[in-house]
Design an enzyme around this catalytic site. Structure first.
Site, PDB file in Angstrom:
ATOM      1  CE  LYS A 221       2.803 -13.997   4.614  1.00 17.73           C
ATOM      2  NZ  LYS A 221       2.309 -14.689   5.803  1.00 17.73           N
ATOM      3  CE  LYS A 244       0.650  -9.578   9.502  1.00 15.39           C
ATOM      4  NZ  LYS A 244       0.246 -11.003   9.483  1.00 15.39           N
ATOM      5  CD  GLU A 260      14.072 -13.483   2.764  1.00 15.52           C
ATOM      6  OE1 GLU A 260      14.236 -14.602   3.270  1.00 15.52           O
ATOM      7  OE2 GLU A 260      13.893 -12.453   3.455  1.00 15.52           O
ATOM      8  CE  LYS A 275       0.352 -15.950   2.263  1.00 16.69           C
ATOM      9  NZ  LYS A 275       0.469 -16.138   3.646  1.00 16.69           N
ATOM     10  CB  SER A 301      -7.706 -14.524   1.333  1.00 15.26           C
ATOM     11  OG  SER A 301      -6.824 -13.461   1.657  1.00 15.26           O
TER      12      SER A 301
HETATM   13  N1  PBG Z   1       1.282 -15.456   8.753  1.00 15.06           N
HETATM   14  C1  PBG Z   1      -0.016 -15.375   8.409  1.00 15.06           C
HETATM   15  C2  PBG Z   1      -0.497 -15.750   7.071  1.00 15.06           C
HETATM   16  N2  PBG Z   1      -0.434 -17.018   6.583  1.00 15.06           N
HETATM   17  C3  PBG Z   1      -1.121 -17.017   5.353  1.00 15.06           C
HETATM   18  C4  PBG Z   1      -1.562 -15.699   5.110  1.00 15.06           C
HETATM   19  C5  PBG Z   1      -2.356 -15.216   3.936  1.00 15.06           C
HETATM   20  C6  PBG Z   1      -3.168 -16.219   3.200  1.00 15.06           C
HETATM   21  C7  PBG Z   1      -4.249 -15.646   2.361  1.00 15.06           C
HETATM   22  O1  PBG Z   1      -4.373 -14.420   2.182  1.00 15.06           O
HETATM   23  O2  PBG Z   1      -5.030 -16.460   1.830  1.00 15.06           O
HETATM   24  C8  PBG Z   1      -1.140 -14.898   6.156  1.00 15.06           C
HETATM   25  C9  PBG Z   1      -1.493 -13.470   6.240  1.00 15.06           C
HETATM   26  C10 PBG Z   1      -0.528 -12.466   6.637  1.00 15.06           C
HETATM   27  O3  PBG Z   1       0.685 -12.629   6.497  1.00 15.06           O
HETATM   28  O4  PBG Z   1      -0.997 -11.442   7.110  1.00 15.06           O
HETATM   29 MG    MG Z   2      13.964 -15.472   4.915  1.00 13.96          MG
END
Ligand code: PBG
Ligand code: MG
Length: 352
Positions: A221, A244, A260, A275, A301
């Protein structure tokens, strides 16, 4: 899924003519032959998209009979639990295999440690119980991370100096996962990117008798600007302090994604996820190739907002661009896609 193709020996024009192969270019290989008609294209197609490939992420909120528009995600709404049950019913009728549930938590319930995440009657648990009771045939996936519940919008515990504590956060995430499993979650999807959380959650689930609850790890991620609209949807866009980048991955890294994922596989992940989605298809391919585990991608999103915004402006053809975007994930080796377009695509697939 084949990952290599035999090399084609090119036949020169001179060779072809010597073989008496006609005029002009004298081509032996004409790849267009396999594209000449609809039936031929269907016959040779390597990848297809079906409803079985879809996971639908939904946003839930407090209240009854409530639906709330999300400005940066036109066409997506937050749903109160009763509305979410109706949405799940519609999804199940369309044969969408699973939903992923994300809460918009009342701001008065958010605190620095995200304690509402451990309330066994929180919004997520209410939705899990309500949907399970009425629509038991649909899979329910829950996000493990503290961000919807923390006043600072981070996925873990925030120190005064800005550090996010790893091991202390993992302790809480294990308890969050247990609360969700007890309320009926079928799949726990840790999205927090803390080190060691998959193993700790697996151990916690097993010790509590939840051996059959799957873990879909957000293994790779990235710290991405494509999550912007999601943070509007769950109400963390304004409250998030800093970024983050000390826990989510650097967008420049590919090998690190393999490391990872290797850790998560070793720690007991049943499924891997990448993601964001489309900008990271190389990572999907590499993880699928390296581990061969069920591999998913999240069309996040910001990707949704870009595509939907262009559709709404009449700049691109929505009926074609959405299925094409999802087919691309399949071609890259994904077994399924989390997408806000899921119900729309499922409807079109059902219509044939
Ligand atoms: N842990 C939170 C989380 N779980 C899924 C998304 C993003 C999903 C999307 O953008 O559709 C996020 C956002 C983030 O890490 O700030
Ligand atoms: Mg990890």
């Amino acid at each position: 899924m084949p990952f290599s193709t035999p090399r084609i020996r090119p036949v020169s024009d001179a060779e072809a003519r010597a073989q008496g192969r006609g005029e002009g270019l004298g081509l032996v290989h004409r790849p267009r032959r396999n594209r000449k008609t609809d039936w031929a294209r269907r016959l040779v197609r390597e990848t297809t998209l079906t409803v079985d490939d879809l996971i639908w992420p939904i946003f839930i909120m407090n209240g009854k009979g409530e639906r709330q528009a999300i400005a940066s995600m036109p066409g997506v709404e937050r749903l109160s639990v009763d509305e979410a049950v109706r949405a799940a019913e519609g999804a199940a009728k369309l044969k969408i295999p699973a939903l992923a549930i994300f809460p918009y938590v009342d701001p008065t319930l958010r605190d620095p440690t995200g304690s509402e995440a451990l309330n066994n009657n929180n919004l997520v648990c209410q939705a899990l119980r309500a949907i399970k009771a009425e629509i038991p045939e649909i899979g329910l996936i829950t996000d493990v991370a503290l961000d919807p519940f923390t006043s600072h919008g981070h996925d873990g515990l925030l120190e005064e100096d800005g550090r996010i504590l790893n091991d202390e956060t993992v302790d809480i995430l294990v308890r969050q996962a247990l609360v969700q499993a007890e309320a009926g979650a079928d799949v726990i999807a840790p999205s927090d990117m803390m080190d060691g959380r998959v193993g700790a959650i697996r151990a916690g689930l097993d010790a509590a008798g939840f051996q059959d609850v799957q873990i879909m790890s957000y293994a790779a991620k990235y710290a991405s600007a494509f999550y912007g609209p999601f943070r509007d949807a769950i109400g963390t866009a304004k409250t998030l302090s800093g970024d983050k980048r000390t826990y989510q991955m650097d967008p420049g890294n590919g090998l690190e994604a393999i490391r990872e994922a290797a850790l998560d596989v070793e720690e007991g992940a049943d499924m891997l996820m990448v993601k964001p989605g489309l900008p990271y298809l190389d990572i999907v391919w590499r993880l699928k190739e390296a581990f061969g585990l069920p591999t998913f991608a999240y069309q996040v999103s910001g990707e949704y907002a870009m595509i939907e915004g262009a559709i709404r402006n009449g700049w691109v053809d929505g009926d074609r661009i959405v299925p094409e975007s999802l087919l691309a994930f399949k071609r890259a080796g994904a077994d399924g896609i989390l997408t806000y377009f899921a119900p729309r695509v499922a409807e079109r697939l059902a219509a044939g």
